[in-house]
Write a protein that holds these residues in place. Structure first.
Motif, short mmCIF file in Angstrom:
data_model
loop_
_atom_site.label_atom_id
_atom_site.label_comp_id
_atom_site.label_asym_id
_atom_site.label_seq_id
_atom_site.Cartn_x
_atom_site.Cartn_y
_atom_site.Cartn_z
N ASN A 56 20.83 16.36 -24.10
CA ASN A 56 20.48 17.58 -23.45
C ASN A 56 19.07 17.90 -23.52
O ASN A 56 18.42 18.75 -23.70
CB ASN A 56 21.29 18.72 -24.55
CG ASN A 56 22.53 18.58 -24.25
OD1 ASN A 56 23.30 18.24 -23.36
ND2 ASN A 56 23.28 19.07 -25.44
N THR A 73 28.73 15.54 -25.91
CA THR A 73 27.82 16.34 -25.03
C THR A 73 26.54 15.70 -24.57
O THR A 73 25.65 16.35 -23.81
CB THR A 73 27.33 17.55 -25.96
OG1 THR A 73 26.37 16.98 -26.78
CG2 THR A 73 28.34 18.27 -26.70
N THR A 76 26.86 15.64 -19.09
CA THR A 76 27.75 16.82 -18.69
C THR A 76 29.17 16.19 -17.90
O THR A 76 30.00 17.00 -17.86
CB THR A 76 26.98 17.73 -17.89
OG1 THR A 76 26.58 17.11 -16.59
CG2 THR A 76 25.87 18.24 -18.64
N ARG A 81 30.82 10.17 -19.68
CA ARG A 81 30.43 10.51 -21.03
C ARG A 81 30.44 9.16 -21.81
O ARG A 81 30.86 7.92 -21.33
CB ARG A 81 31.39 11.40 -21.69
CG ARG A 81 32.73 10.68 -21.91
CD ARG A 81 34.08 11.83 -22.04
NE ARG A 81 35.05 11.04 -22.66
CZ ARG A 81 35.98 10.44 -21.64
NH1 ARG A 81 35.45 10.63 -20.44
NH2 ARG A 81 37.04 9.90 -22.14
#
Length: 240
Positions: A56, A73, A76, A81
């Motif tokens: 992030n 996480t 996105t 992932r």
């Protein structure tokens, strides 16, 4: 025929070490996909491009510092992932040996991966690579483990190292290989894997000199030079 190895999957189309990259490389006809396996903070084997990743937009952190929930996480897009090794194994039919070359950065990650493979019935069926301490740990667990020893120096590795590890493959950068060296290494009992082969002309040169495997970021181009073989045919014992 030269074995085709896709480095981290089809990275020309997808982020490396993701399920779409794996699927695309296998659809293209790659014999093996080289994946990088690390342990999350809570002990799950996961696939990641590098040991250090960005979450992030925050500063880079080691995979080993992140839980499986935190790793979820990182991207996105759910398809891109960071997948667990269990998810990757689920991509293959139950009775098929997963077409994977597993690179582990630590003995702990290698042994955790090996434990999971044994639980799934794939003991000593996959090819592993990594630093010497990783290969030592795997050889210490099983005399039947299939290992690829990275060797980035001219000429063959020392006899004491190969006698200890008994690798199936010796992997080296493609620029270090010539016909005489390939023949010498094969005479010593190694299968020879060329690393980082991304130019078509170099793929053809290596195929012509009898290299056993080539690893590339461009799997579709490499597959056009190869026909593929069953993985089991490639796991002959290394030198005694």
């Amino acid at each position: 025929m030269m074995l085709s190895i896709a480095l981290r999957g089809d990275t020309t189309r997808f982020p490396g070490n993701t399920l779409p990259a794996l699927r695309s490389a296998l659809r293209a006809g790659s014999d093996l996909v080289k994946v990088d396996v690390h342990l999350s903070a809570d002990g799950y084997p996961v696939l990641a491009d590098e040991r250090v990743i960005t979450t992030n937009g925050s500063p880079p952190r080691a995979v080993s510092d992140l839980s499986l929930a935190e790793l979820a996480t990182v991207r996105t897009d759910i398809e891109h992932r960071v997948p667990t090794l269990m998810e990757v194994l689920a991509e293959f039919p139950t009775r098929d040996v997963p077409a994977l070359l597993v690179e582990a950065d630590t003995p702990e990650a290698a042994l955790a991966t090996d434990t999971l493979l044994r639980e799934r019935g794939f003991a000593d069926r996959l090819l592993f690579t990594g630093p010497v301490e990783v290969l030592n740990a795997l050889r210490g667990r099983s005399t039947r483990a299939h290992l690829l020893l990275p060797w980035e120096q001219p000429g063959p590795p020392p006899d004491d190292l190969t006698h200890t590890l008994r690798p199936t493959f010796l992997g080296t950068h493609h620029t270090l290989l010539n016909r005489e060296l390939v023949e010498d290494l094969q005479h010593r009992g190694f299968r020879v894997a060329a690393w980082a082969v991304n130019e078509y002309s170099e793929m053809a040169r290596l195929a012509g000199m009898g290299v056993d495997a080539a690893a590339t970021d461009r799997p579709a181009e490499l597959v056009s030079l190869t026909h593929g073989r069953e993985q089991g045919d490639l796991m002959a014992p290394g030198p005694a």
